[in-house]
Design a protein around this motif. Structure first.
Motif, PDB file in Angstrom:
ATOM      1  N   THR A 165       0.817  -1.214   0.000  1.00  0.00           N
ATOM      2  CA  THR A 165       0.000   0.000   0.000  1.00  0.00           C
ATOM      3  C   THR A 165       0.851   1.264   0.000  1.00  0.00           C
ATOM      4  O   THR A 165       1.989   1.275   0.454  1.00  0.00           O
ATOM      5  CB  THR A 165      -0.940   0.057   1.229  1.00  0.00           C
ATOM      6  OG1 THR A 165      -0.148   0.348   2.379  1.00  0.00           O
ATOM      7  CG2 THR A 165      -1.668  -1.260   1.430  1.00  0.00           C
ATOM      8  N   ARG A 166       0.260   2.309  -0.525  1.00  0.00           N
ATOM      9  CA  ARG A 166       0.948   3.600  -0.572  1.00  0.00           C
ATOM     10  C   ARG A 166       1.122   4.201   0.820  1.00  0.00           C
ATOM     11  O   ARG A 166       2.211   4.687   1.132  1.00  0.00           O
ATOM     12  CB  ARG A 166       0.180   4.547  -1.483  1.00  0.00           C
ATOM     13  CG  ARG A 166       0.837   5.906  -1.627  1.00  0.00           C
ATOM     14  CD  ARG A 166       0.340   6.624  -2.857  1.00  0.00           C
ATOM     15  NE  ARG A 166       0.827   8.000  -2.901  1.00  0.00           N
ATOM     16  CZ  ARG A 166       2.014   8.338  -3.374  1.00  0.00           C
ATOM     17  NH1 ARG A 166       2.828   7.422  -3.806  1.00  0.00           N
ATOM     18  NH2 ARG A 166       2.382   9.596  -3.408  1.00  0.00           N
ATOM     19  N   LEU A 169       4.118   2.678   2.233  1.00  0.00           N
ATOM     20  CA  LEU A 169       5.351   3.200   1.642  1.00  0.00           C
ATOM     21  C   LEU A 169       5.692   4.555   2.252  1.00  0.00           C
ATOM     22  O   LEU A 169       6.851   4.829   2.586  1.00  0.00           O
ATOM     23  CB  LEU A 169       5.171   3.318   0.121  1.00  0.00           C
ATOM     24  CG  LEU A 169       6.332   3.912  -0.662  1.00  0.00           C
ATOM     25  CD1 LEU A 169       7.568   3.032  -0.521  1.00  0.00           C
ATOM     26  CD2 LEU A 169       5.972   4.063  -2.134  1.00  0.00           C
TER      27      LEU A 169
ATOM     28  N   GLU B 106      10.144   2.952  -5.803  1.00  0.00           N
ATOM     29  CA  GLU B 106       9.453   3.436  -4.602  1.00  0.00           C
ATOM     30  C   GLU B 106       9.770   4.903  -4.358  1.00  0.00           C
ATOM     31  O   GLU B 106       8.899   5.701  -3.984  1.00  0.00           O
ATOM     32  CB  GLU B 106       9.858   2.606  -3.379  1.00  0.00           C
ATOM     33  CG  GLU B 106       9.277   1.207  -3.397  1.00  0.00           C
ATOM     34  CD  GLU B 106       9.856   0.300  -2.323  1.00  0.00           C
ATOM     35  OE1 GLU B 106       9.144  -0.584  -1.870  1.00  0.00           O
ATOM     36  OE2 GLU B 106      11.044   0.464  -1.950  1.00  0.00           O
ATOM     37  N   ALA B 109       7.755   6.915  -6.783  1.00  0.00           N
ATOM     38  CA  ALA B 109       6.336   6.930  -6.422  1.00  0.00           C
ATOM     39  C   ALA B 109       6.067   7.933  -5.310  1.00  0.00           C
ATOM     40  O   ALA B 109       5.036   8.603  -5.306  1.00  0.00           O
ATOM     41  CB  ALA B 109       5.888   5.533  -5.994  1.00  0.00           C
ATOM     42  N   LEU B 110       7.004   8.057  -4.366  1.00  0.00           N
ATOM     43  CA  LEU B 110       6.798   8.966  -3.239  1.00  0.00           C
ATOM     44  C   LEU B 110       6.741  10.419  -3.671  1.00  0.00           C
ATOM     45  O   LEU B 110       6.191  11.257  -2.986  1.00  0.00           O
ATOM     46  CB  LEU B 110       7.895   8.765  -2.197  1.00  0.00           C
ATOM     47  CG  LEU B 110       7.683   7.555  -1.295  1.00  0.00           C
ATOM     48  CD1 LEU B 110       8.949   7.223  -0.550  1.00  0.00           C
ATOM     49  CD2 LEU B 110       6.554   7.801  -0.327  1.00  0.00           C
ATOM     50  N   GLU B 114      -0.281  10.970  -8.083  1.00  0.00           N
ATOM     51  CA  GLU B 114      -1.092   9.763  -8.232  1.00  0.00           C
ATOM     52  C   GLU B 114      -0.300   8.716  -8.988  1.00  0.00           C
ATOM     53  O   GLU B 114      -0.461   8.542 -10.191  1.00  0.00           O
ATOM     54  CB  GLU B 114      -2.385  10.077  -8.979  1.00  0.00           C
ATOM     55  CG  GLU B 114      -3.455  10.635  -8.069  1.00  0.00           C
ATOM     56  CD  GLU B 114      -4.363  11.607  -8.790  1.00  0.00           C
ATOM     57  OE1 GLU B 114      -4.417  11.573 -10.021  1.00  0.00           O
ATOM     58  OE2 GLU B 114      -4.999  12.421  -8.105  1.00  0.00           O
TER      59      GLU B 114
END
Lengths: 311, 514
Positions: A165-166, A169, B106, B109-110, B114
Motif C-alpha cells: 500500500t501507498r 510506503l 518506490e 512513487a513517493l 497519483e
C-alpha cells in the motif's frame, strides 16, 4: 524423577500460542512505530495499562469484547502522552519511553487496587463443532479464542500494508528520512502520531490478553517484562512482520517448554530453566544480528531521531 | 537554439514583491522576477542570499509574508508541495530528497501525486530514463547508487509528472564533468519540449553555458538581471558578491622531505553504504598540496578517517615524517602534528550543542596545550577560539554560542580555521569550502596555501574541481575506494580529469545512441 511422557504435546503447543499472543500483539504495534522512525520504550507501561483497563471494563460490563476495546483505547491514550512529548515538545524518545513505562506501571497499580482477586467472564473459544474435535489439529489450529486469530491476521495485514500500500510506503519513507519526506510534502508528525497511537492500542490489546485470557485475573506488575521482550523481538525480527511472529512464538515456546520441563522434574536447576527463554532469545538475537551491516540496512534510518521542520 | 526569454513571450511564473522574514533576518525582501515559457532562467547568489527560501516558496514548503506569485497567468499560492506539483511545478533538491533503503521505483512513487501501480511505474521509469539518456534500473536500492545516479532518480521523478516548471537547486555540485554535460543535454531537450527551468547555482560558467536569463540575488534582494550569454563571469560574480574578488595567490616553491607516506592502505568501510579503501598509496612532501578529487561516496570519508586516526590500519601502512602511526588514535596523531577537518560539520567536525570554546578545546587541546594534568585551561581555550573567530571572520555573536547556531558557511570557517591555527605538520581536509560563499572560500583557500608555503603538507579532498585546480600541486582521484597515481596538477585538462574519475561511462553511450 524425570517424567517427560507427562508432557502432553497438544497442551504444550496450545499453551505456547497462548503465551506468545500478548508479545506478538505488542511487537507488531512497536514494529509499525519503529518503521515510522520512533523508538517507544514504553511498551511495558502501555501493556500493563491495557491489562488493567481491559480487566476493569470486562469486570464492570461482564463483556470480554468491551474489555479488549477498553484496553486498546487505554494503551492508545497512554501512548498519546508519549506522542505529545516527543513529537510536539521534541523530548528525547529514549528517556520519555522509559518514563512512560514507569508511569504506566504506577498508574495501573493505582487503577487496579479494587480489582485484585476478582474474576472476569472467559473469552469464548472458537467452536467449529466436529472440526474442533479432531485430535491435536482441532485443538491447536481451530480451538483458540478470536484474539489469537486476530493477532495473526494483524501480522498479515501489517506485512501487506508495508509491501503493497501507498500509506505503508509513505510510513516507511518517514522512518527512513524524515527531512526528505517533509520536503516532499508528507506530514511527518501526523504520520508518527498515528503510528504511535496504533502501537499503543496493540500493546494495550497484548496486555489485556494476559489479564483476560492467559491468567485471567489482575495482579500488580503481571506483564512481567513482556513489553521488553516485545521490543527485543522487533529488533530480532529485523523490523519484518513474519520474523516478528517467529520471534514471539520462539520466546513463547521456550517459556512453556521450560515450565513443562520443570513440572516434569528435569535434573536442571529451576533458576536456569526459568532464565532459559531470555537466554535463548538473546542468543538468537546475537546470532541473527551478527552481520552488522545487514542489520543496519534493515533498521529504519531515522529511528529515534527527533524531527523538527526547520523551514 | 534561439534565445526567447526577452522577446515578450508570455511569462510562465511571475514573482511580484515577495517578502519573507524569519526572526532576526529578512530572507527575501520584495523580490520580483519572472520566468518565461521555454526559458532556462538562472537564479544566482551567494549562500544566504535567499535563493533557497525563494524556491521553497515556489514549491509550497514556505509561505511568503507578502507579495504575490502568478503561474500561467493565474494566482499561485501553493500551501503544500502537493499543490505545487498538481499545478505543474517540480523540484530537484540540492541535498537529495531520497530514501536510501527504498528502491528507485518506490522513491519515484513517493514524489508523485497519483502514482500508477508499481509494475507500470517501473516500466515507465525504464522508458523515460532511456528517452532522456539517463539509464536507471527501477528495482535497484537507492543506497547503492552513485551521486549522479541518485540525481537521475530525482530528475526522472520530476519528468514523469510532465512539469511546466522544473526547479533545480545546485544540481551539478556532485557530478563529474561528463555527467554535467549529459545533464545539460537533458535540460536543453526539456526546454525544446516546452518545459521552463529555474536553475539555481553559483557556478558561473555553467550558467553561461546553459541559461537564457539570470536574476542575481544578494542579501535577500534582487540586485539585477544579467544576460549570461554576453556578460562575463567576473561581472556576474562581482554583482553577486557586491565587491571585487581576490584570487588566491601562491609562490610555487620547491618541496621538502616526505611528510606523510601511505602505502598499500586497505580499510573496510564501517557503514553499509560506504566504500572500502583498496590499496591506497600516496606521498605528500613538505610544502605540497595534494588534491584528491572524485565523486562523493567513492571513499572520501573513509580516507579521511584512515588518515585522522578514526580508523586504524595495518602496521606500516601510514608514516608521518618516517614514523609509523598506523596504530595511533586521533589524539596521538594530533600530538605528532597530523590534523584533520572532516566534511560533516555538525556531529563530526564539531559537537553541535557545545560552544565554540568547547569545540576549540576538543581538537586544539593537545597541540595548543589547553589541558594541564587533566584540568582544562578555559582562559587559554577562549583565547584560542577568539583567535580562530577573528582570523577567519567567523560571524557569531560570541565564542560561547553553540556550534549549531552558526550558519553552515560560518561553522566551516571555524572548523577549518581551528586546525590551520594549530600549526599542523600535515593537514587533511575534506570539502574545505562546502557551502561557503565565494569570498570566504577564497580566504580559506588562501589560508591553506599559506600553510603549505610555511612547510606543512596538505591533503585536500574536494568535489569542487575548480578549487582543486586552483590550489593543488599534485592531483589524484578517488574512484570506488582506489586512489589514482598522483599527477602534477599544472596542465591537467578537464577531459583528462573526467577520464581519471571514470564515472559516466554508461551515460555517454546512451546519448550517442539516442
Amino acid at each position: 524423577m524425570t517424567d517427560l511422557a507427562a508432557i502432553n504435546p497438544t497442551l504444550l503447543v496450545f499453551a505456547l500460542i497462548v503465551a506468545s499472543t500478548p508479545i506478538l500483539l505488542a511487537a507488531l504495534g512497536e514494529l509499525v512505530v519503529e518503521r515510522s522512525g520512533v523508538l517507544n520504550l514504553g511498551v511495558e507501561g502501555m501493556m500493563i495499562v491495557g491489562a488493567i483497563c481491559g480487566f476493569a471494563a470486562a469486570y464492570e460490563s461482564q463483556s470480554p469484547l468491551l474489555g479488549f476495546a477498553a484496553a486498546a483505547l487505554g494503551g492508545a491514550a497512554l501512548s498519546l502522552i508519549f506522542a505529545f512529548l516527543t513529537q510536539f515538545l521534541l523530548s528525547n524518545q529514549v528517556a520519555t519511553g522509559l518514563a512512560l513505562t514507569l508511569f504506566g506501571l504506577g498508574l495501573a497499580a493505582m487503577l487496579g487496587q479494587n480489582y485484585s482477586g476478582e474474576a472476569v467472564p472467559a473469552t469464548p473459544r472458537l467452536n467449529l463443532g466436529p472440526i474442533s474435535d479432531i485430535p491435536f489439529v482441532g485443538r491447536v489450529v481451530f480451538g483458540h479464542d478470536w484474539v489469537v486469530y486476530f493477532s495473526l491476521l494483524m501480522a498479515a495485514l501489517v506485512w501487506a500494508f508495508f509491501k503493497y500500500t501507498r500509506p505503508g510506503l509513505i510510513l516507511r519513507a518517514v522512518g527512513e528520512n524524515h527531512d526528505a519526506a517533509h520536503a516532499l510534502g508528507y506530514p511527518v508528525v501526523a504520520i508518527r502520531v498515528a503510528a504511535i497511537a496504533f502501537g499503543g492500542a496493540m500493546a494495550g490489546l497484548g496486555g489485556a490478553y494476559i489479564s483476560l485470557v492467559r491468567v485471567p485475573t489482575w495482579t500488580e506488575g503481571m506483564t512481567a517484562g513482556a513489553g521488553w521482550i516485545a521490543l527485543a523481538i522487533v529488533v530480532f525480527g529485523a523490523w519484518r512482520s513474519g520474523r516478528v511472529v517467529l520471534g514471539a512464538y520462539l520466546f513463547g515456546g521456550v517459556t512453556i517448554l521450560q515450565l513443562n520441563l520443570q513440572a516434569a522434574g528435569v535434573a536442571m536447576s529451576p533458576e536456569l530453566l526459568s532464565a532459559s527463554p531470555y537466554l535463548i532469545t538473546i542468543a538468537v538475537l546475537v546470532v541473527i544480528s551478527a552481520d552488522r551491516s545487514r542489520a543496519a540496512l534493515n533498521a529504519p534510518a531515522a529511528l529515534g531521531r527527533t524531527f523538527h521542520a526547520s523551514s | 537554439m534561439r534565445r526567447r526569454g526577452g522577446w515578450g513571450l508570455k511569462a510562465l511564473l511571475e514573482i511580484d514583491g515577495v517578502t519573507k522574514t524569519y526572526p532576526g533576518v529578512v530572507a527575501n525582501n520584495s523580490v520580483s522576477f519572472s520566468v518565461g515559457e521555454n526559458e532556462v532562467h538562472a537564479l544566482l547568489g551567494e549562500n544566504g542570499a535567499g535563493k533557497s527560501t525563494l524556491v521553497k516558496m515556489i514549491y509550497g514548503l514556505v509561505r511568503p509574508d507578502s507579495g504575490v506569485m502568478r503561474f500561467q497567468g493565474g494566482t499561485y499560492a501553493p500551501a503544500s508541495p502537493h499543490e505545487a506539483r498538481r499545478a505543474g511545478v517540480a523540484m530537484v533538491f540540492q541535498h537529495f530528497s531520497l530514501f536510501e533503503a527504498l528502491n528507485v521505483a518506490e522513491n519515484v512513487a513517493l514524489g508523485m501525486e497519483e502514482p500508477p501501480p508499481m509494475r507500470t511505474l517501473a516500466a515507465r521509469i525504464a522508458e523515460v530514463s532511456e528517452e532522456y539518456g539517463l539509464p536507471l534500473d527501477p528495482s535497484r536500492v537507492v543506497g547503492d547508487l552513485s551521486a549522479g545516479e541518485r540525481q537521475r532518480v530525482e530528475i526522472i521523478r520530476c519528468l514523469l509528472q510532465d512539469p511546466k516548471l522544473l526547479i533545480m537547486d545546485e544540481p551539478t555540485s556532485v557530478l563529474t564533468p561528463q555527467e554535467v554535460d549529459i545533464l545539460f543535454e537533458t535540460l536543453r531537450k526539456l526546454r525544446e519540449e516546452g518545459t521552463s527551468i529555474l536553475y539555481i547555482s553559483h557556478k558561473l560558467e555553467e550558467i553561461r553555458a546553459l541559461c537564457d536569463e539570470a536574476t542575481v540575488l544578494r542579501l535577500g534582494e534582487v540586485v539585477g538581471n544579467v544576460d549570461p550569454k554576453t556578460d562575463s563571469a567576473r561581472q556576474m560574480a562581482e554583482m553577486m558578491v557586491g565587491a571585487s574578488l581576490m584570487t588566491p595567490s601562491r609562490d610555487s616553491g620547491s618541496f621538502g622531505e616526505a611528510k606523510l607516506e601511505v602505502a598499500g592502505l586497505s580499510i573496510a568501510s564501517s557503514s553499509p553504504f560506504g566504500t572500502s579503501l583498496r590499496d591506497v598509496s600516496l606521498t605528500v612532501r613538505a610544502g605540497e598540496i595534494l588534491g584528491v578529487g572524485g565523486v562523493a561516496g567513492n571513499g572520501q570519508d573513509e580516507l579521511l578517517a584512515a588518515l585522522s586516526g578514526e580508523a586504524l590500519s595495518t602496521p606500516g601502512t601510514l608514516k608521518l615524517s618516517g614514523q609509523d602511526v598506523s596504530a595511533l588514535g586521533p589524539n596521538a596523531r594530533r600530538a605528532l602534528g597530523l590534523l584533520a577537518a572532516p566534511e560533516e560539520r555538525l556531529g563530526h567536525a564539531a559537537a553541535p550543542d557545545m560552544s565554540l570554546v568547547e569545540n576549540a578545546l576538543l581538537t586544539g587541546g593537545v597541540r595548543k596545550k589547553l589541558i594541564a594534568s587533566g584540568f582544562l585551561k578555559w582562559t587559554e581555550a577562549r583565547r584560542f577560539a577568539d583567535e580562530v573567530i577573528g582570523q577567519f571572520d567567523v560571524r557569531t555573536p560570541g565564542a560561547d554560542h553553540a556550534a549549531r547556531s552558526l550558519s553552515g558557511g560560518n561553522l566551516q570557517k571555524f572548523v577549518v580555521g581551528r586546525e590551520v591555527l594549530q600549526a599542523p605538520e600535515v593537514l587533511v581536509v575534506n570539502q574545505p569550502t562546502w557551502g561557503v560563499d565565494a569570498a570566504a572560500a577564497a580566504s580559506i583557500r588562501q589560508a591553506l596555501l599559506d600553510l603549505a608555503a610555511g612547510g606543512a603538507a596538505l591533503v585536500v579532498i574536494s568535489q569542487d574541481l575548480d578549487e582543486l585546480m586552483e590550489i593543488s600541486d599534485s592531483f589524484s582521484v578517488l574512484s570506488e575506494g582506489r586512489l589514482t597515481q598522483p599527477r602534477p596538477a599544472a596542465g591537467l585538462t578537464v577531459d583528462e580529469i573526467g577520464l581519471m574519475m571514470g564515472g559516466a561511462h554508461d551515460m555517454g553511450v546512451a546519448h550517442a545512441a539516442g
